[in-house]
Scaffold this active site. Structure first.
Site, PDB file in Angstrom:
ATOM      1  N   LYS A   1       6.346  -1.754   1.803  1.00 63.05           N
ATOM      2  CA  LYS A   1       5.177  -1.179   2.480  1.00 63.05           C
ATOM      3  C   LYS A   1       4.033  -2.188   2.364  1.00 63.05           C
ATOM      4  O   LYS A   1       3.112  -2.045   1.554  1.00 63.05           O
ATOM      5  CB  LYS A   1       4.830   0.193   1.887  1.00 63.05           C
ATOM      6  CG  LYS A   1       4.010   1.038   2.861  1.00 63.05           C
ATOM      7  CD  LYS A   1       4.079   2.496   2.524  1.00 63.05           C
ATOM      8  CE  LYS A   1       3.057   3.322   3.296  1.00 63.05           C
ATOM      9  NZ  LYS A   1       3.183   3.315   4.743  1.00 63.05           N
TER      10      LYS A   1
ATOM     11  N   TYR B   1       0.829  -1.198   0.000  1.00 66.11           N
ATOM     12  CA  TYR B   1       0.000   0.000   0.000  1.00 66.11           C
ATOM     13  C   TYR B   1       0.864   1.249   0.000  1.00 66.11           C
ATOM     14  O   TYR B   1       2.082   1.184   0.167  1.00 66.11           O
ATOM     15  CB  TYR B   1      -0.970  -0.006   1.187  1.00 66.11           C
ATOM     16  CG  TYR B   1      -0.375   0.353   2.533  1.00 66.11           C
ATOM     17  CD1 TYR B   1       0.481  -0.516   3.191  1.00 66.11           C
ATOM     18  CD2 TYR B   1      -0.683   1.564   3.145  1.00 66.11           C
ATOM     19  CE1 TYR B   1       1.022  -0.185   4.422  1.00 66.11           C
ATOM     20  CE2 TYR B   1      -0.148   1.898   4.383  1.00 66.11           C
ATOM     21  CZ  TYR B   1       0.701   1.026   5.008  1.00 66.11           C
ATOM     22  OH  TYR B   1       1.243   1.358   6.227  1.00 66.11           O
TER      23      TYR B   1
ATOM     24  N   LEU C   1      11.059   1.375   6.951  1.00 66.31           N
ATOM     25  CA  LEU C   1      10.406   1.875   5.741  1.00 66.31           C
ATOM     26  C   LEU C   1      11.152   3.125   5.262  1.00 66.31           C
ATOM     27  O   LEU C   1      11.453   4.007   6.086  1.00 66.31           O
ATOM     28  CB  LEU C   1       8.946   2.238   6.047  1.00 66.31           C
ATOM     29  CG  LEU C   1       8.165   2.651   4.804  1.00 66.31           C
ATOM     30  CD1 LEU C   1       7.761   1.415   3.999  1.00 66.31           C
ATOM     31  CD2 LEU C   1       6.926   3.441   5.176  1.00 66.31           C
TER      32      LEU C   1
ATOM     33  N   HIS D   1      -1.117 -20.862  -0.412  1.00 61.85           N
ATOM     34  CA  HIS D   1      -0.097 -19.839  -0.151  1.00 61.85           C
ATOM     35  C   HIS D   1       0.618 -19.424  -1.441  1.00 61.85           C
ATOM     36  O   HIS D   1       0.948 -18.257  -1.626  1.00 61.85           O
ATOM     37  CB  HIS D   1       0.956 -20.352   0.834  1.00 61.85           C
ATOM     38  CG  HIS D   1       0.512 -20.329   2.267  1.00 61.85           C
ATOM     39  ND1 HIS D   1      -0.656 -20.897   2.707  1.00 61.85           N
ATOM     40  CD2 HIS D   1       1.096 -19.809   3.364  1.00 61.85           C
ATOM     41  CE1 HIS D   1      -0.772 -20.727   4.005  1.00 61.85           C
ATOM     42  NE2 HIS D   1       0.276 -20.057   4.439  1.00 61.85           N
TER      43      HIS D   1
ATOM     44  N   GLU E   1      12.706   1.993  13.810  1.00 54.27           N
ATOM     45  CA  GLU E   1      11.800   3.105  13.483  1.00 54.27           C
ATOM     46  C   GLU E   1      10.710   3.104  14.533  1.00 54.27           C
ATOM     47  O   GLU E   1      10.896   2.565  15.625  1.00 54.27           O
ATOM     48  CB  GLU E   1      11.267   2.966  12.058  1.00 54.27           C
ATOM     49  CG  GLU E   1      10.544   1.665  11.788  1.00 54.27           C
ATOM     50  CD  GLU E   1      10.023   1.556  10.358  1.00 54.27           C
ATOM     51  OE1 GLU E   1       9.894   2.555   9.653  1.00 54.27           O
ATOM     52  OE2 GLU E   1       9.710   0.408   9.952  1.00 54.27           O
TER      53      GLU E   1
HETATM   54  N1  PLP Z   1       7.540   3.757   9.132  1.00 54.25           N
HETATM   55  C1  PLP Z   1       6.368   3.099   9.212  1.00 54.25           C
HETATM   56  C2  PLP Z   1       6.364   1.765   9.872  1.00 54.25           C
HETATM   57  C3  PLP Z   1       5.194   3.656   8.692  1.00 54.25           C
HETATM   58  O1  PLP Z   1       4.035   2.980   8.760  1.00 54.25           O
HETATM   59  C4  PLP Z   1       5.253   4.947   8.095  1.00 54.25           C
HETATM   60  C5  PLP Z   1       4.039   5.555   7.514  1.00 54.25           C
HETATM   61  O2  PLP Z   1       3.056   4.945   7.276  1.00 54.25           O
HETATM   62  C6  PLP Z   1       6.475   5.613   8.052  1.00 54.25           C
HETATM   63  C7  PLP Z   1       7.610   4.995   8.573  1.00 54.25           C
HETATM   64  C8  PLP Z   1       6.586   6.993   7.449  1.00 54.25           C
HETATM   65  O3  PLP Z   1       6.499   6.943   6.048  1.00 54.25           O
HETATM   66  P1  PLP Z   1       5.985   8.203   5.218  1.00 54.25           P
HETATM   67  O4  PLP Z   1       6.813   9.360   5.648  1.00 54.25           O
HETATM   68  O5  PLP Z   1       6.208   7.815   3.812  1.00 54.25           O
HETATM   69  O6  PLP Z   1       4.538   8.392   5.564  1.00 54.25           O
END
Ligand code: PLP
Length: 277
Positions: free
Chosen positions: A141, A32, A197, A100, A173
């Site tokens: 993502k 997504y 991410l 799967h 994160e």
């Molecule tokens: N890390 C995670 C786990 C996230 O779910 C998100 C945003 O959904 C981010 C970082 C930040 O990403 P972005 O700045 O692209 O929204």
């Protein structure tokens, strides 16, 4: 009325129907994007396109990102919303048999939703600090967000707004955002890897930081160094730059106040939202 777009067809959300055999539902087999539109312009549109392409490539799913983003434009026009939050979900679709392995005939499901968005300057909040229980492919993502869901819920049940995560004593994160630490005029964030991410807001912050006199360092952050920082914040498309002034465990970050450097960076980010390249 809330509008959505399902496989290219724009409709009220109540009319959208997806098969219970959809692999997104059965296996979390999909990816997504979430982006914000400000003054009628999607912030950093091309970075979101590139990240969606990279997530699709990582799971071996072939879908035209150009077509998906053409649908995004059609949907935003339909609603007339100038400031909006847009979610794009792409799954490997439904197949008649639960297995799967990838089905031989794939018809992906592409689902877009849009809701009004207000970019408000975030107030200082508290975060819990806990082990990163998620899988190891967090640069994708993925719609499989159970780990993130459980971690954010744990934060909320502790009276906090975010969960800062670590593996092997190093910060990865947060449950829905990237992490930044301020020491003097230096801004540190963990380097990109498969453990985090590649946040679009993170990218913009790194680009902007020098304009307010901050030097950016992409290097590992020891979790026990967090309370001793001058400032700490998390970044995401929907939350912007959200300052963390208290940790559990850990107590106050620095003296528990916002640093001048953070206030300047947050102001620069708020301004950046209204600059459309
Ligand atoms: N890390 C995670 C786990 C996230 O779910 C998100 C945003 O959904 C981010 C970082 C930040 O990403 P972005 O700045 O692209 O929204």
């Amino acid at each position: 009325m809330t509008w959505c777009c399902l496989n290219g067809e724009i409709m009220p959300i109540e009319q959208a129907a997806i098969s219970p055999m959809d692999r997104g539902f059965l296996f979390g087999d999909g990816v997504y994007e979430v982006m914000v539109q400000i003054d009628g312009h999607i912030r950093a549109n091309s970075l979101h396109e590139a990240r969606l392409q990279s997530s699709l490539d990582a799971i071996g799913l072939s879908v035209s990102v150009a077509d998906v983003f053409a649908d995004v434009v059609r949907l935003t026009k339909k609603t007339g919303l100038l400031n909006a939050k847009i979610y794009v979900q792409v799954t490997r679709g439904a197949s008649p048999v639960r297995d799967h392995g990838f089905p031989s005939q794939i018809s992906p499901t592409v689902f877009l939703t849009i809701t009004e968005f207000e970019a408000i300057t975030k107030k200082p909040v508290k975060a819990i600090v806990c082990p990163d229980i998620r899988w190891r492919c967090n640069s994708i993502k993925s719609v499989s967000l159970l780990g993130n869901v459980l971690l954010l819920q744990e934060a909320r049940e502790s009276g906090a707004q975010e969960a800062i995560l670590y593996r092997d004593d190093l910060v990865t994160e947060a449950s829905t955002s990237n992490v930044f630490l301020i020491r003097g005029q230096s801004l540190t964030t963990p380097p990109l890897s498969d453990l985090i991410l590649p946040g679009i807001t993170r990218h913009l912050v790194i680009e902007m930081a020098p304009t307010v006199g901050l030097d950016v360092v992409e290097e590992a952050i020891r979790v026990d160094s967090l309370p001793g920082a001058d400032g700490l914040f998390v970044s995401s498309s929907t939350r912007g730059l959200m300052p963390i002034v208290e940790l559990d465990p850990g107590g106050l970050v620095g003296n528990g106040q916002l640093t001048e450097a953070f206030v300047a960076l947050q102001a620069a980010y708020d301004e950046r939202l209204h600059y459309h390249e």
